[in-house]
Design an enzyme around this catalytic site. Structure first.
Site, mmCIF file in Angstrom:
data_model
loop_
_atom_site.group_PDB
_atom_site.id
_atom_site.type_symbol
_atom_site.label_atom_id
_atom_site.label_comp_id
_atom_site.label_asym_id
_atom_site.label_seq_id
_atom_site.Cartn_x
_atom_site.Cartn_y
_atom_site.Cartn_z
ATOM 1 N N LYS A 78 0.861 -1.201 0.000
ATOM 2 C CA LYS A 78 0.000 0.000 0.000
ATOM 3 C C LYS A 78 0.892 1.244 0.000
ATOM 4 C CE LYS A 78 -3.899 1.960 2.636
ATOM 5 N NZ LYS A 78 -4.790 1.765 3.795
ATOM 6 N N SER A 153 -9.653 1.764 2.839
ATOM 7 C CA SER A 153 -8.799 2.496 1.943
ATOM 8 C C SER A 153 -7.750 1.639 1.220
ATOM 9 C CB SER A 153 -8.063 3.597 2.719
ATOM 10 O OG SER A 153 -7.257 3.025 3.722
ATOM 11 N N SER A 177 -9.766 -0.600 7.072
ATOM 12 C CA SER A 177 -9.222 -0.475 5.717
ATOM 13 C C SER A 177 -8.511 -1.694 5.160
ATOM 14 C CB SER A 177 -8.286 0.725 5.638
ATOM 15 O OG SER A 177 -9.053 1.879 5.464
HETATM 16 N N1 GLN Z 1 -13.166 3.982 6.228
HETATM 17 C C1 GLN Z 1 -12.527 4.430 7.431
HETATM 18 C C2 GLN Z 1 -12.154 5.882 7.318
HETATM 19 O O1 GLN Z 1 -12.418 6.438 6.322
HETATM 20 C C3 GLN Z 1 -11.348 3.572 7.729
HETATM 21 C C4 GLN Z 1 -10.114 3.973 7.054
HETATM 22 C C5 GLN Z 1 -8.915 3.155 7.430
HETATM 23 O O2 GLN Z 1 -9.028 2.122 8.101
HETATM 24 N N2 GLN Z 1 -7.766 3.639 7.053
HETATM 25 O O3 GLN Z 1 -11.612 6.453 8.193
#
Ligand code: GLN
Length: 483
Positions: A78, A153, A177
């Site tokens: 990532k 994400s 994410s």
């Molecule tokens: N969807 C969540 C957010 O937008 C989680 C994001 C993540 O785990 N990086 O914060």
């Protein structure tokens, strides 16, 4: 086909000298060149570098000096995990030309085993989002249906593994994410206990929640990668060295000895297809001898506000470093220092990141701190206690990962609140710092994958993997037939 092999299978073939690291690299280079145009999983991909590293690996193996049995296996990363000499953009314009001079600890650990970096993967900007649509490099497509998002994400990580554009990947999970995109793309994604894996070199979003973990095609691969990247690191003061290190390989757990908690709150507002898939799997576990225990996690309804107060507060502080002076892209049109700050940040950050910085700054500001941030910290303690109590009577908790399957592209973009609400089932594990995995168990009527979440007590990843492996053995892999 080489690209359909798991990490464990590739290691076996390499050890038997039935395949070379260069052949593996070439197979992925061909596949990425042919198919990633449709998926958009990769931000950075450097075939020449990959081939050089693969041939170095082959030379090591030829002389019996391979660094491990995994020497020469590529892993995709990532784009918020620092890789020395390789761009790390976080999906943001503000880091668009940032090339770290150092490796994150997880990268150093992969390299110690001789594993290579296949490329850097697309993601929501600064890991803020649930669809990978907030990336400045454009959205990633779900390999199971190109009109749908891969989740986020770590959408690039999940899509790459699902589309066989990588044997495995690393992602990060602050509020789901890793698990949510794994669920949307039909792969396995593990968020370890907070502190199990060093965060050194992970670009910070919300430091008390962020954790790196693997996305893979099998539990065995997820276990192996978690084992390789975990461990205490003096460069991350929140990393710990529990006595129970994660083994590289695990066996199935006899379900007759397992108490599985099923929290009623995790089924509210969940789509029929997902509910049905979960109930069917839980009935099968019951029939296989597991003790199914209905439990209640009463604080679940407070998880979204608690998370979005804490995560944005920490983000507003972490992202203050991108000012165009010390760090981050600098505006070229600014006339004075004041404009330099304002324009660099206005031009460099996307809308969702700006929204979070403003929300976080608000809840931390004097006069609002006690009412919002402090209250969220107290609610977090209640959520932690909810899980502690649950684990007094069960070994593991089984639940859906997301209330629905993958959204259509664009569907939730204009409604941030709706998007935040969809995180309801994953964020509590981050707030409570416990390990949690998503395992693909079924597809919905439209052919989109459905995942099952298994949450375990602190530092009991081994149980999560062992029980997960028992569940996985009865499931046909969900193949993405996008070609
Ligand atoms: N969807 C969540 C957010 O937008 C989680 C994001 C993540 O785990 N990086 O914060």
């Amino acid at each position: 086909m080489i690209t359909s092999k798991t990490v464990v299978q590739l290691a076996d073939l390499l050890t038997k000298k039935e395949i070379s690291a260069v052949e593996i690299a070439n197979a992925y280079i061909d596949r990425i060149n042919t198919h990633d145009k449709k998926i958009n999983a990769y931000i950075t991909f450097n075939p020449e570098k990959l081939l050089i590293e693969a041939s170095q690996s082959d030379k090591r193996r030829a002389t019996g000096s391979e660094l491990s049995q995994y020497d020469g296996i590529p892993v995709a990363i990532k784009d918020n995990i620092c890789t020395k000499g390789m761009k790390t953009s976080c999906g943001s314009r503000i880091l668009g030309d940032y090339t770290p001079p150092y490796d994150a600890t997880v990268i150093a650990k992969l390299k110690e085993k001789g594993m290579t970096i296949l490329g850097k993967l697309n993601m929501d900007e600064f890991a803020m989002g649930s669809t990978t649509e907030t990336s400045c490099y454009g959205p990633v497509k779900n390999p199971h249906n190109l009109n749908h998002v891969p989740g986020g994400s770590s959408g690039g990580s999940a899509a790459a593994v699902a589309a066989h554009l990588a044997p495995a990947a690393l992602g990060s999970d602050t509020g789901g994410s890793i698990r949510q995109p794994a669920s949307f793309c039909g792969v396995t994604g593990m968020k370890p206990t907070y502190g199990r894996v060093s965060r050194f070199g992970l670009v910070a979003f919300a430091s008390s929640l962020d954790q790196i973990g693997p996305l893979a095609r099998t539990i065995d691969d997820a276990t192996l990668l978690t084992s390789i990247i975990s461990g205490k690191d003096t460069k991350d003061s929140t990393s710990v060295a529990p006595d129970n290190a994660i083994p590289e390989t695990i066996t199935c757990r006899d379900l007759k000895t397992v108490r599985i908690g099923v929290p009623e709150e995790y089924f509210e507002g969940v789509s029929d297809d997902t509910k049905h898939a979960l109930s069917k799997k839980i009935n099968e576990l019951d029939a296989a001898g597991a003790q199914i225990v209905p439990i209640s996690l009463k604080m679940t309804e407070f998880a979204v506000p608690t998370y979005y107060l804490i995560a944005t507060a920490e983000a507003s502080s972490n992202l203050a470093r991108y000012d165009g002076v010390k760090y981050g892209a600098r505006s070229k049109v600014a006339q004075n220092l004041d404009e330099l700050y304002k324009l660099s940040r206005s031009e460099g950050f996307g809308q969702e990141v700006k929204r979070r910085i403003i929300l976080g700054t608000y809840s931390l500001s004097s006069g609002y701190y006690d009412a919002y941030y402090l209250k969220a910290l107290k609610a977090r303690t209640c959520i932690i206690n909810d899980f502690k109590k649950a684990f007094e009577s069960v070994d593991i908790i089984a639940a859906p990962v997301v209330p629905s399957t993958a959204f259509r592209l664009g569907e939730n973009l204009s409604n941030p609140l709706e998007m935040y609400m969809s995180d309801i089932l994953t964020i509590s594990a981050n707030l409570a710092a416990i390990p949690s995995i998503s395992i693909p168990i079924a597809k919905d009527a439209k052919g989109l994958p459905i995942g099952m979440q298994l949450m375990g007590p602190h530092f009991d990843e081994k149980s999560v993997f062992e029980i997960g492996k028992t569940i996985e053995k009865d499931i046909t892999p969900l193949i993405a037939d996008f070609m």
